[in-house]
Design a protein around this motif. Structure first.
Motif, PDB file in Angstrom:
ATOM      1  N   ASP A   1       0.507  -0.910   0.223  1.00 59.42           N
ATOM      2  CA  ASP A   1      -0.192   0.068  -0.167  1.00 59.42           C
ATOM      3  C   ASP A   1       0.778   1.580  -0.409  1.00 59.42           C
ATOM      4  O   ASP A   1       0.527   2.009  -1.102  1.00 59.42           O
ATOM      5  N   ASP A   2       1.861   1.298   0.766  1.00 61.26           N
ATOM      6  CA  ASP A   2       2.757   2.905   0.717  1.00 61.26           C
ATOM      7  C   ASP A   2       3.400   2.623  -0.507  1.00 61.26           C
ATOM      8  O   ASP A   2       3.514   3.872  -0.560  1.00 61.26           O
ATOM      9  N   HIS A   3       3.529   2.047  -1.415  1.00 57.62           N
ATOM     10  CA  HIS A   3       4.566   2.231  -2.303  1.00 57.62           C
ATOM     11  C   HIS A   3       3.647   1.501  -3.883  1.00 57.62           C
ATOM     12  O   HIS A   3       3.857   1.651  -5.099  1.00 57.62           O
ATOM     13  N   ASP A   4       1.901   1.290  -3.826  1.00 59.59           N
ATOM     14  CA  ASP A   4       1.317   1.590  -4.817  1.00 59.59           C
ATOM     15  C   ASP A   4       1.606   0.222  -5.234  1.00 59.59           C
ATOM     16  O   ASP A   4       1.582   0.581  -7.136  1.00 59.59           O
ATOM     17  N   ILE A   5       1.687  -1.281  -5.013  1.00 58.84           N
ATOM     18  CA  ILE A   5       2.194  -1.670  -5.996  1.00 58.84           C
ATOM     19  C   ILE A   5       0.929  -3.633  -5.796  1.00 58.84           C
ATOM     20  O   ILE A   5       0.705  -3.532  -4.434  1.00 58.84           O
ATOM     21  N   PRO A   6       1.090  -4.659  -6.457  1.00 62.70           N
ATOM     22  CA  PRO A   6       0.182  -5.032  -6.077  1.00 62.70           C
ATOM     23  C   PRO A   6       0.453  -6.403  -4.875  1.00 62.70           C
ATOM     24  O   PRO A   6       1.940  -6.520  -4.989  1.00 62.70           O
ATOM     25  N   VAL A   7      -0.867  -6.538  -4.284  1.00 59.88           N
ATOM     26  CA  VAL A   7      -0.402  -7.075  -2.509  1.00 59.88           C
ATOM     27  C   VAL A   7      -0.060  -8.334  -3.494  1.00 59.88           C
ATOM     28  O   VAL A   7      -0.457  -9.946  -3.791  1.00 59.88           O
ATOM     29  N   PRO A   8       1.537  -9.152  -3.329  1.00 57.34           N
ATOM     30  CA  PRO A   8       1.659  -9.861  -3.328  1.00 57.34           C
ATOM     31  C   PRO A   8       1.344 -11.327  -2.192  1.00 57.34           C
ATOM     32  O   PRO A   8       1.249 -11.109  -1.645  1.00 57.34           O
ATOM     33  N   LYS A   9       0.876 -12.512  -2.970  1.00 56.91           N
ATOM     34  CA  LYS A   9       0.692 -13.663  -2.290  1.00 56.91           C
ATOM     35  C   LYS A   9       1.613 -14.216  -1.072  1.00 56.91           C
ATOM     36  O   LYS A   9       2.770 -14.620  -1.622  1.00 56.91           O
ATOM     37  N   LEU A  10       1.384 -14.021  -0.003  1.00 53.72           N
ATOM     38  CA  LEU A  10       2.034 -15.425   1.149  1.00 53.72           C
ATOM     39  C   LEU A  10       1.654 -16.157   0.666  1.00 53.72           C
ATOM     40  O   LEU A  10       0.371 -16.857   1.497  1.00 53.72           O
ATOM     41  N   LEU A  11       2.898 -16.885   0.759  1.00 43.06           N
ATOM     42  CA  LEU A  11       2.559 -19.377   0.865  1.00 43.06           C
ATOM     43  C   LEU A  11       3.544 -19.377   2.270  1.00 43.06           C
ATOM     44  O   LEU A  11       4.276 -19.582   1.862  1.00 43.06           O
ATOM     45  N   TRP A  12       2.761 -19.414   3.057  1.00 41.95           N
ATOM     46  CA  TRP A  12       3.348 -19.521   4.569  1.00 41.95           C
ATOM     47  C   TRP A  12       3.840 -21.433   4.649  1.00 41.95           C
ATOM     48  O   TRP A  12       3.240 -22.126   4.949  1.00 41.95           O
ATOM     49  N   MET A  13       4.771 -21.727   3.855  1.00 45.60           N
ATOM     50  CA  MET A  13       6.114 -22.531   3.681  1.00 45.60           C
ATOM     51  C   MET A  13       6.257 -23.523   5.560  1.00 45.60           C
ATOM     52  O   MET A  13       6.452 -22.194   6.506  1.00 45.60           O
ATOM     53  N   PRO A  14       6.817 -24.049   5.346  1.00 46.59           N
ATOM     54  CA  PRO A  14       7.071 -25.256   6.971  1.00 46.59           C
ATOM     55  C   PRO A  14       8.192 -24.155   7.111  1.00 46.59           C
ATOM     56  O   PRO A  14       9.167 -23.588   5.939  1.00 46.59           O
ATOM     57  N   ASP A  15       9.472 -24.112   8.231  1.00 42.84           N
ATOM     58  CA  ASP A  15      10.235 -23.273   9.056  1.00 42.84           C
ATOM     59  C   ASP A  15      11.445 -24.112   7.971  1.00 42.84           C
ATOM     60  O   ASP A  15      12.018 -25.430   8.541  1.00 42.84           O
ATOM     61  N   THR A  16      11.566 -24.414   6.931  1.00 44.42           N
ATOM     62  CA  THR A  16      12.721 -24.299   5.892  1.00 44.42           C
ATOM     63  C   THR A  16      14.372 -23.774   5.475  1.00 44.42           C
ATOM     64  O   THR A  16      14.916 -24.129   5.571  1.00 44.42           O
ATOM     65  N   ASN A  17      14.036 -22.652   6.440  1.00 44.33           N
ATOM     66  CA  ASN A  17      14.944 -20.690   6.252  1.00 44.33           C
ATOM     67  C   ASN A  17      15.232 -21.230   5.278  1.00 44.33           C
ATOM     68  O   ASN A  17      16.382 -20.514   4.438  1.00 44.33           O
TER      69      ASN A  17
END
Length: 248
Positions: free
Chosen positions: A116-132
């Motif tokens: 929102d601050d930079h007026d760009i499309p919001v990327p979708k977050l895929l919360w993956m297993p804790d794989t580092n």
């Protein structure tokens, strides 16, 4: 042709290509006449896209035009991500310890705020297993997030923001222009001291040749200008920076 074959009259360092645009005269005139412009990587002497001009005015017109509007061939010539591991080490050793852990809800909210601050499309977050391990998929605008701390999320959002500012044009993924974009986000959204970010990045040699920058585009102008102003390396005479591009 090599850069060493030229008497350099002027040069500009491009933080996107991590290379130099140069203009000069050939030391040995066999097969070459007048003035020459071309591009070379910061760590190479090979001259790419060399062009010949009969007079210096024509050469400088071409030099100034290419400095502002990067040639499309550069993406193919300068796409080797040679400082990727150095950027990762810099973050792991100097920046990640200054951050904090982040939850899925916090990560989603931060992604939305930056977008929102930079007026760009919001990327979708895929919360993956804790794989580092995390990555940004440009084609689908998705962040696969396997880390659990804020710096890694901001790193991926720096890829998102830089990709948007460059309108999809690609060079090396972790070129100095990306590093400046990441520094912008680390400072703005993780509250990390700008002097710390700039000084440690300079020590890691991932900001490029700041003393030879003549033109700024598609990165945070105040961030780059701050780095230039606090660069202790000698600067050439008449170091005038032309400004353009989005503000932070």
């Amino acid at each position: 042709m090599k850069v060493k074959d030229l008497h350099i009259l002027d040069r500009h360092y491009c933080i996107h290509a991590d290379g130099y645009l140069v203009v000069g005269t050939a030391k040995h005139r066999r097969g070459l006449s007048g003035f020459v412009t071309g591009w070379c990587h910061r760590n190479s002497d090979t001259l790419h896209h060399a062009q010949n001009f009969l007079d210096i005015d024509s050469a400088h017109i071409s030099f100034n035009a290419e400095m502002v509007e990067l040639e499309s061939f550069l993406g193919g010539v300068f796409d080797r991500d040679h400082q990727e591991q150095t950027v990762y080490r810099w973050e792991d050793q100097c920046i990640v310890p200054l951050g904090r852990k982040i939850t899925k809800d916090e990560a989603k909210a931060l992604i939305e705020k930056i977008s929102d601050d930079h007026d760009i499309p919001v990327p979708k977050l895929l919360w993956m297993p804790d794989t580092n391990s995390s990555s940004y998929e440009e084609e689908t605008n998705k962040i696969r997030f396997g880390h659990r701390e804020i710096i890694s999320l901001l790193h991926e959002m720096a890829h998102v923001l830089y990709h948007h500012r460059r309108d999809g044009e690609r060079y090396a993924d972790h070129a100095p222009a990306f590093v400046f974009t990441a520094i912008e986000l680390y400072h703005q959204y993780a509250g990390i001291d700008l002097d710390t970010l700039i000084s440690t990045a300079r020590q890691a040699n991932i900001l490029g040749d700041m003393k030879s920058i003549k033109y700024i585009g598609d990165v945070s102008i105040p961030i780059v200008e701050y780095a230039i102003a606090n660069d202790n390396a000698p600067k050439p005479a008449h170091h005038n920076v032309r400004k353009t591009g989005p503000q932070p």
